[in-house]
Enzyme design. Sequence first.
Site, PDB file in Angstrom:
ATOM      1  N   ARG A   1      -1.060  -9.117  12.975  1.00 55.81           N
ATOM      2  CA  ARG A   1      -1.559  -8.067  12.074  1.00 55.81           C
ATOM      3  C   ARG A   1      -2.350  -8.686  10.922  1.00 55.81           C
ATOM      4  NH1 ARG A   1       3.955  -5.504  10.657  1.00 55.81           N
ATOM      5  NH2 ARG A   1       2.827  -4.144   9.221  1.00 55.81           N
TER       6      ARG A   1
ATOM      7  N   ARG B   1      -9.861   1.078   7.875  1.00 48.74           N
ATOM      8  CA  ARG B   1      -9.468  -0.310   8.159  1.00 48.74           C
ATOM      9  C   ARG B   1     -10.553  -1.071   8.877  1.00 48.74           C
ATOM     10  NH1 ARG B   1      -3.413   0.637   8.313  1.00 48.74           N
ATOM     11  NH2 ARG B   1      -2.536  -1.428   8.511  1.00 48.74           N
TER      12      ARG B   1
ATOM     13  N   ARG C   1      11.840  -7.056   5.934  1.00 44.48           N
ATOM     14  CA  ARG C   1      11.919  -5.604   5.666  1.00 44.48           C
ATOM     15  C   ARG C   1      12.931  -4.935   6.608  1.00 44.48           C
ATOM     16  NH1 ARG C   1       6.588  -2.007   5.397  1.00 44.48           N
ATOM     17  NH2 ARG C   1       6.132  -2.985   7.398  1.00 44.48           N
TER      18      ARG C   1
ATOM     19  N   LYS D   1       0.837  -1.216   0.000  1.00 45.57           N
ATOM     20  CA  LYS D   1       0.000   0.000   0.000  1.00 45.57           C
ATOM     21  C   LYS D   1       0.869   1.262   0.000  1.00 45.57           C
ATOM     22  CE  LYS D   1      -2.062  -1.075   3.905  1.00 45.57           C
ATOM     23  NZ  LYS D   1      -1.361  -2.337   4.215  1.00 45.57           N
TER      24      LYS D   1
ATOM     25  N   ARG E   1      11.273  -2.633  11.807  1.00 41.86           N
ATOM     26  CA  ARG E   1      10.108  -2.021  12.462  1.00 41.86           C
ATOM     27  C   ARG E   1       9.669  -2.929  13.606  1.00 41.86           C
ATOM     28  NH1 ARG E   1       5.461   0.036   8.302  1.00 41.86           N
ATOM     29  NH2 ARG E   1       4.092  -1.085   9.718  1.00 41.86           N
TER      30      ARG E   1
HETATM   31  P1  AP5 Z   1       4.792  -1.590   1.873  1.00 39.25           P
HETATM   32  O1  AP5 Z   1       4.568  -0.792   0.655  1.00 39.25           O
HETATM   33  O2  AP5 Z   1       5.402  -0.914   3.064  1.00 39.25           O
HETATM   34  O3  AP5 Z   1       3.434  -2.334   2.264  1.00 39.25           O
HETATM   35  P2  AP5 Z   1       2.244  -1.838   3.145  1.00 39.25           P
HETATM   36  O4  AP5 Z   1       1.037  -2.518   2.640  1.00 39.25           O
HETATM   37  O5  AP5 Z   1       2.215  -0.320   3.216  1.00 39.25           O
HETATM   38  O6  AP5 Z   1       2.730  -2.466   4.532  1.00 39.25           O
HETATM   39  P3  AP5 Z   1       2.833  -1.871   5.965  1.00 39.25           P
HETATM   40  O7  AP5 Z   1       3.494  -2.901   6.799  1.00 39.25           O
HETATM   41  O8  AP5 Z   1       3.436  -0.498   6.000  1.00 39.25           O
HETATM   42  O9  AP5 Z   1       1.299  -1.749   6.240  1.00 39.25           O
HETATM   43  P4  AP5 Z   1       0.500  -1.948   7.498  1.00 39.25           P
HETATM   44  O10 AP5 Z   1      -0.838  -1.797   6.954  1.00 39.25           O
HETATM   45  O11 AP5 Z   1       0.691  -3.110   8.367  1.00 39.25           O
HETATM   46  O12 AP5 Z   1       1.162  -0.825   8.396  1.00 39.25           O
HETATM   47  P5  AP5 Z   1       0.779   0.704   8.599  1.00 39.25           P
HETATM   48  O13 AP5 Z   1       2.041   1.424   8.643  1.00 39.25           O
HETATM   49  O14 AP5 Z   1      -0.296   1.148   7.702  1.00 39.25           O
HETATM   50  O15 AP5 Z   1       5.667  -2.872   1.472  1.00 39.25           O
HETATM   51  C1  AP5 Z   1       6.064  -3.816   2.441  1.00 39.25           C
HETATM   52  C2  AP5 Z   1       7.419  -4.437   2.036  1.00 39.25           C
HETATM   53  O16 AP5 Z   1       7.242  -5.174   0.828  1.00 39.25           O
HETATM   54  C3  AP5 Z   1       8.501  -3.371   1.741  1.00 39.25           C
HETATM   55  O17 AP5 Z   1       9.744  -3.879   2.150  1.00 39.25           O
HETATM   56  C4  AP5 Z   1       8.440  -3.208   0.215  1.00 39.25           C
HETATM   57  O18 AP5 Z   1       9.687  -2.801  -0.316  1.00 39.25           O
HETATM   58  C5  AP5 Z   1       8.061  -4.625  -0.234  1.00 39.25           C
HETATM   59  N1  AP5 Z   1       7.227  -4.636  -1.442  1.00 39.25           N
HETATM   60  C6  AP5 Z   1       6.207  -3.794  -1.755  1.00 39.25           C
HETATM   61  N2  AP5 Z   1       5.646  -4.136  -2.935  1.00 39.25           N
HETATM   62  C7  AP5 Z   1       6.343  -5.222  -3.378  1.00 39.25           C
HETATM   63  C8  AP5 Z   1       6.254  -6.041  -4.558  1.00 39.25           C
HETATM   64  N3  AP5 Z   1       5.323  -5.818  -5.517  1.00 39.25           N
HETATM   65  N4  AP5 Z   1       7.118  -7.076  -4.665  1.00 39.25           N
HETATM   66  C9  AP5 Z   1       8.069  -7.330  -3.691  1.00 39.25           C
HETATM   67  N5  AP5 Z   1       8.214  -6.570  -2.571  1.00 39.25           N
HETATM   68  C10 AP5 Z   1       7.365  -5.541  -2.427  1.00 39.25           C
HETATM   69  O19 AP5 Z   1       0.131   0.604  10.068  1.00 39.25           O
HETATM   70  C11 AP5 Z   1       0.920   0.251  11.187  1.00 39.25           C
HETATM   71  C12 AP5 Z   1       0.029   0.171  12.412  1.00 39.25           C
HETATM   72  O20 AP5 Z   1      -0.573   1.468  12.648  1.00 39.25           O
HETATM   73  C13 AP5 Z   1      -1.152  -0.794  12.332  1.00 39.25           C
HETATM   74  O21 AP5 Z   1      -0.802  -2.111  12.643  1.00 39.25           O
HETATM   75  C14 AP5 Z   1      -2.096  -0.166  13.370  1.00 39.25           C
HETATM   76  O22 AP5 Z   1      -1.684  -0.470  14.684  1.00 39.25           O
HETATM   77  C15 AP5 Z   1      -1.900   1.318  13.139  1.00 39.25           C
HETATM   78  N6  AP5 Z   1      -2.846   1.836  12.129  1.00 39.25           N
HETATM   79  C16 AP5 Z   1      -2.548   2.346  10.901  1.00 39.25           C
HETATM   80  N7  AP5 Z   1      -3.674   2.697  10.265  1.00 39.25           N
HETATM   81  C17 AP5 Z   1      -4.698   2.420  11.097  1.00 39.25           C
HETATM   82  C18 AP5 Z   1      -6.121   2.550  10.991  1.00 39.25           C
HETATM   83  N8  AP5 Z   1      -6.718   3.025   9.896  1.00 39.25           N
HETATM   84  N9  AP5 Z   1      -6.866   2.146  12.061  1.00 39.25           N
HETATM   85  C19 AP5 Z   1      -6.304   1.672  13.170  1.00 39.25           C
HETATM   86  N10 AP5 Z   1      -4.976   1.502  13.336  1.00 39.25           N
HETATM   87  C20 AP5 Z   1      -4.182   1.876  12.301  1.00 39.25           C
END
Ligand code: AP5
Length: 215
Positions: free
Chosen positions: A167, A84, A123, A9, A156
Amino acid sequence: MLGAPGAGKGTQAARLAEAFGLVHISTGDIFRANLSQGTPLGRKAQEYMDRGDLVPDDVTVAMVKDRLGAADVARGFILDGFPRTLPQAEALDRVLAERDSRVDCAVYLKVPDAVLVDRLTGRRVCPSCGANYHARSHPPKREGVCDVCGAALTVRPDDREATVKKRLAVFHQSTAPLIDYYRDRGALLKADGEGSVDAVTGFVVSALKQRSRHD
Ligand code: AP5
């Protein structure tokens, strides 16, 4: 942007924001910025994030509402990792309706869980400039050191295997119902998130352009 943790994402939202001139709003990034600045919001979010749970809806919705009040969002925006839960999606609809607006498209990146566990546990992130690496598939030139700025890379805290599994479980239980929520109103764009980063971007950009021609 809808998708499980690690689906891409953040990676794709940054590219789409660039391609379409939109503002990229990541709730995870806002929580992490608050955490590193030690704000009350950051302290509140930390306990949930560290154990892989969602931050409560009221806290998250208030934060997004506040962000959407800023002047820069007038040119359009991509929400990355929000909504979410169903209550978050309904709150977003209300906030947008107040501005005669709506969610144009929910881009769902579909990736199997086994691939996600590997992506996240491998990662490595640069705490200084935000560059992103993978221990096996996209390693830095010097182990543990950022190619861009030379800072020491970190893992992280929520990318440890047990937290990643939590998660993923939270995604399937609380977030996956949003796929039908947006499909039912004809706003869902489903993309195979397993291809290369460039292939996923190419597919989504051309599908979004096609949709906007039909609007
Ligand atoms: P990346 O692009 O970072 O993927 P992502 O989907 O953004 O993953 P995140 O781990 O950042 O998402 P998340 O939803 O768990 O965490 P968030 O920060 O939103 O890619 C991931 C890895 O894969 C990278 O190394 C990248 O290089 C690689 N990659 C990407 N595309 C690829 C491809 N096509 N092929 C190969 N490799 C690839 O949230 C963190 C925490 O915050 C949550 O757990 C929660 O506690 C809180 N939070 C955030 N939003 C909310 C909400 N709306 N409500 C409640 N709590 C929330």
